[in-house]
Enzyme design. Structure first.
Site, mmCIF file in Angstrom:
data_model
loop_
_atom_site.group_PDB
_atom_site.id
_atom_site.type_symbol
_atom_site.label_atom_id
_atom_site.label_comp_id
_atom_site.label_asym_id
_atom_site.label_seq_id
_atom_site.Cartn_x
_atom_site.Cartn_y
_atom_site.Cartn_z
ATOM 1 N N LYS A 263 12.084 84.771 63.632
ATOM 2 C CA LYS A 263 11.132 85.526 64.452
ATOM 3 C C LYS A 263 11.730 85.829 65.827
ATOM 4 O O LYS A 263 11.266 86.683 66.542
ATOM 5 C CB LYS A 263 9.836 84.753 64.598
ATOM 6 C CG LYS A 263 8.952 84.884 63.375
ATOM 7 C CD LYS A 263 7.633 84.165 63.536
ATOM 8 C CE LYS A 263 6.724 84.435 62.336
ATOM 9 N NZ LYS A 263 5.863 83.331 61.996
HETATM 10 N N1 GLU Z 1 2.607 79.798 57.107
HETATM 11 C C1 GLU Z 1 3.802 79.705 56.328
HETATM 12 C C2 GLU Z 1 4.888 80.557 56.964
HETATM 13 O O1 GLU Z 1 4.598 81.424 57.802
HETATM 14 C C3 GLU Z 1 3.619 80.154 54.902
HETATM 15 C C4 GLU Z 1 2.807 79.204 54.123
HETATM 16 C C5 GLU Z 1 2.727 79.451 52.633
HETATM 17 O O2 GLU Z 1 2.833 80.601 52.191
HETATM 18 O O3 GLU Z 1 2.506 78.489 51.917
HETATM 19 O O4 GLU Z 1 6.046 80.364 56.640
#
Ligand code: GLU
Length: 291
Positions: A263
């Site tokens: 990011k």
């Molecule tokens: N919040 C997680 C991420 O941004 C993804 C979680 C999931 O898909 O299990 O990497």
């Protein structure tokens, strides 16, 4: 046959990049093929890193990509009671314990173990927790909690795995070594993972499992970087009596040097690409979903 439910679950701790676009588009394509429902979940339990402007940017970038989701968006920060209830259940089962060491104290403990002949790392390269706090007496734990000391709540992995027995999941994508079909879960490779902290009654692993169950998610479609975490998720689902979704881990989009996108890298952020004149159709093509 029940309606299939898929979800895209980004964290608002930075701008979405091509990797997120691939995941969101693939989720949407698969939802359409299955005639299912598609949900958006905002994974914002980490208050120190998540920001409202990133959340607003997620909605904007996804709209621009042409992604549509059901109106009700689940934001994890509004559901700490659900995670606390799951923690209480694990605590009652005697499967979690508080550890009080700081990061630097843990690093020193690991260093000592390393010098004594090597200490294992988890699949992300992070040393396993050395387990010292597992041996603290009940009285000592209570004393430190009452004193207000910060703590992490950890899963007693060996006891939890023994309780759950051998676990598997069904993989319709591929793992890092090409795994697919019925995969053996190996949660022990993560050691005594953190499931909550003094100020936050949750962690990524706990929240994802609780939410997937509460939202009725039947198919988890996400990046290969989370492939091995699925072992922890299957373990928690089993201990908490939650249903087992099917899993599909997809390829990661890499940069020109073959590294995972971050990011922090501007070049591949969707807003940067958009500002440079790219269209949603271009993005589809760039991630290999072009038609
Ligand atoms: N919040 C997680 C991420 O941004 C993804 C979680 C999931 O898909 O299990 O990497």
């Amino acid at each position: 046959m029940h309606t299939r439910i898929l979800r895209f679950a980004p964290s608002p701790n930075g701008h979405l990049h091509l990797g997120h676009a691939y995941s969101a588009l693939l989720n949407q394509d698969m939802t359409r093929e299955l005639g299912g429902r598609f949900l958006l979940r905002i994974e914002d339990i980490d208050a120190a890193r998540c920001r409202p402007e990133y959340e607003a940017a997620i909605y904007e970038d996804l709209h621009w990509l042409g992604i549509t989701w059901e109106a009700e968006v689940r934001r994890q920060s509004g559901h700490f009671d659900d995670y606390q209830a799951a923690l209480n259940k694990l605590e009652t089962a005697g499967l979690i314990y508080p550890s009080f060491e700081s990061r630097s104290e843990i690093a020193a403990l690991v260093d000592t173990r390393d010098r004594q002949g090597g200490w294992p790392r988890d699949p992300d390269g992070v040393p396993l927790y050395p387990g010292n706090a597992r041996k603290l007496s009940w009285a000592e734990r209570e004393r430190r909690r009452r004193a207000g000391d910060p703590f992490a709540l950890r899963l007693a992995m060996d006891a939890a795995s023994a309780r759950a027995g051998a676990l598997t999941w069904t993989e319709s994508g591929t793992g890092p070594q090409g795994q697919s079909g019925l995969v053996a879960a190996a949660p022990q490779m993560w050691g005594d993972v953190v499931l909550g902290r003094k100020d936050v009654p949750s962690s990524y692993h706990l929240a994802v499992v609780v939410d997937d169950a509460l939202q009725g998610v039947t198919d988890v479609v996400r990046g290969q970087d989370l492939f091995w975490s699925t072992g922890i998720h299957r373990l928690l689902q089993t201990l908490l009596g939650l249903p087992e979704p099917a899993y599909h881990h997809h390829k990661l989009i890499l940069d020109a040097g073959g590294r995972k996108l971050s990011k922090a890298t501007q070049a591949t952020s969707l807003r940067e690409l958009r500002a440079g004149g790219a269209t949603a159709v271009d993005i589809r093509r760039m991630v290999g979903l072009g038609r």
